[in-house]
Scaffold this motif. Structure first.
Motif, mmCIF file in Angstrom:
data_model
loop_
_atom_site.group_PDB
_atom_site.id
_atom_site.type_symbol
_atom_site.label_atom_id
_atom_site.label_comp_id
_atom_site.label_asym_id
_atom_site.label_seq_id
_atom_site.Cartn_x
_atom_site.Cartn_y
_atom_site.Cartn_z
ATOM 1 N N PHE A 1 5.287 9.600 -2.292
ATOM 2 C CA PHE A 1 4.303 10.629 -1.999
ATOM 3 C C PHE A 1 2.879 10.090 -2.036
ATOM 4 O O PHE A 1 2.557 9.206 -2.832
ATOM 5 C CB PHE A 1 4.409 11.766 -3.017
ATOM 6 C CG PHE A 1 5.590 12.662 -2.816
ATOM 7 C CD1 PHE A 1 6.853 12.287 -3.267
ATOM 8 C CD2 PHE A 1 5.453 13.875 -2.159
ATOM 9 C CE1 PHE A 1 7.946 13.109 -3.073
ATOM 10 C CE2 PHE A 1 6.542 14.705 -1.967
ATOM 11 C CZ PHE A 1 7.790 14.320 -2.425
ATOM 12 N N GLY A 2 2.029 10.667 -1.198
ATOM 13 C CA GLY A 2 0.605 10.430 -1.286
ATOM 14 C C GLY A 2 0.000 11.314 -2.359
ATOM 15 O O GLY A 2 0.708 12.094 -3.013
ATOM 16 N N ALA B 1 0.847 -1.180 0.000
ATOM 17 C CA ALA B 1 0.000 0.000 0.000
ATOM 18 C C ALA B 1 0.882 1.229 0.000
ATOM 19 O O ALA B 1 1.959 1.258 0.579
ATOM 20 C CB ALA B 1 -0.892 -0.022 1.239
ATOM 21 N N GLY B 2 0.372 2.294 -0.661
ATOM 22 C CA GLY B 2 1.108 3.538 -0.729
ATOM 23 C C GLY B 2 0.798 4.430 0.454
ATOM 24 O O GLY B 2 0.161 4.024 1.428
ATOM 25 N N SER C 1 3.956 1.254 5.581
ATOM 26 C CA SER C 1 4.323 0.511 6.771
ATOM 27 C C SER C 1 5.833 0.321 6.870
ATOM 28 O O SER C 1 6.492 -0.070 5.900
ATOM 29 C CB SER C 1 3.635 -0.863 6.748
ATOM 30 O OG SER C 1 4.013 -1.633 7.863
ATOM 31 N N GLY C 2 6.366 0.645 8.033
ATOM 32 C CA GLY C 2 7.794 0.461 8.251
ATOM 33 C C GLY C 2 8.653 1.657 7.904
ATOM 34 O O GLY C 2 9.861 1.657 8.177
ATOM 35 N N HIS C 3 8.073 2.660 7.301
ATOM 36 C CA HIS C 3 8.841 3.848 6.926
ATOM 37 C C HIS C 3 9.038 4.741 8.144
ATOM 38 O O HIS C 3 8.080 5.208 8.755
ATOM 39 C CB HIS C 3 8.136 4.616 5.811
ATOM 40 C CG HIS C 3 8.355 4.021 4.463
ATOM 41 N ND1 HIS C 3 8.133 4.712 3.295
ATOM 42 C CD2 HIS C 3 8.800 2.798 4.091
ATOM 43 C CE1 HIS C 3 8.434 3.938 2.273
ATOM 44 N NE2 HIS C 3 8.831 2.766 2.727
#
Lengths: 113, 113
Positions: free
Chosen positions: A104-105, A2-3, A27-29
């Motif tokens: 980026f979102g 997922a972004g 996740s995890g960033h």
């Protein structure tokens, strides 16, 4: 994978009102960024988080903007009170580490009238 | 203080033609130079990036040329397609500024069929 998720996609408010944007990074960033992109310009960094700590907020107008990243995951950016010049797209980005690629979102388009 | 200057602001190219976008930077400590592609209503997405130890990097139809002594780098889009119509941003970062991306103002590319 997922972004970066952002909400809302669009927001119209009157000047002097308050508004909040939400970001869920990949996740995890560990690193999370908020950028302001005014029409016709490149993104400008507002604030950078490393986990739940602020690394750089030198470009954040602290008299009206605030941001937090609870538990090192989701983040919110708030503007109170909004001004006409705050009309822009607010982009959230995240990266695994500071020196790795930023994703980026889709951004939140804010219009202040 | 704009650390990365980008030109042109916009360009129109025929399908199959070459699009060239130029950027110049000031901070000699920058060591990472990415190009981002942004479609309307979407966040920027990394297209291609280069580090100063090479003078050119090619990925498919996209090539970055890098001139360290002139502090300039450029993006070449070969065989431009209508799907390449987007806004392109150059950026720069490095350890000296904690890997924070400084973006150019953007170039809107329109590919005519």
């Amino acid at each position: 994978e997922a972004g970066v998720a952002q909400s809302p996609r669009y927001k119209i408010i009157e000047k002097r009102q308050s508004v909040a944007f939400w970001c869920n990074p990949i996740s995890g960033h560990a690193t999370l960024y908020w950028y302001q992109q005014i029409l016709g310009q490149g993104p400008k960094l507002l604030i950078q988080f490393q986990n739940n700590g602020v690394v750089d907020d030198s470009q954040l107008p602290k008299d009206r903007f605030s941001a937090e990243r609870l538990k090192g995951v989701d983040s919110t950016l708030k503007i109170q009170p909004a001004k006409l010049e705050d009309s822009a797209v607010y982009l959230c980005a995240s990266s695994l580490r500071r020196e790795t690629e930023a994703f980026f979102g889709q951004g939140t388009r804010l219009t202040v009238v | 203080q704009q650390q990365v200057k980008q030109s042109p602001q916009s360009l129109i190219v025929q399908k199959g033609g070459i699009s060239i976008i130029n950027c110049a930077y000031e901070n000699t400590a920058f060591d990472y130079f990415p190009w981002y592609q942004q479609f309307p209503g979407k966040g920027p997405a990394l297209l291609i990036a280069i580090r100063p130890d090479v003078s050119e990097k090619k990925e498919g139809r996209f090539t970055i040329s890098f001139n360290k002594s002139a502090k300039q780098f450029s993006l070449h889009i070969m065989d431009s397609q209508p799907g390449d119509s987007a806004t392109y941003f150059c950026a720069a970062s490095g350890r000296s500024n904690d890997y924070k991306l400084s973006f150019g103002a953007g170039t809107t590319v329109t590919v005519r069929a």
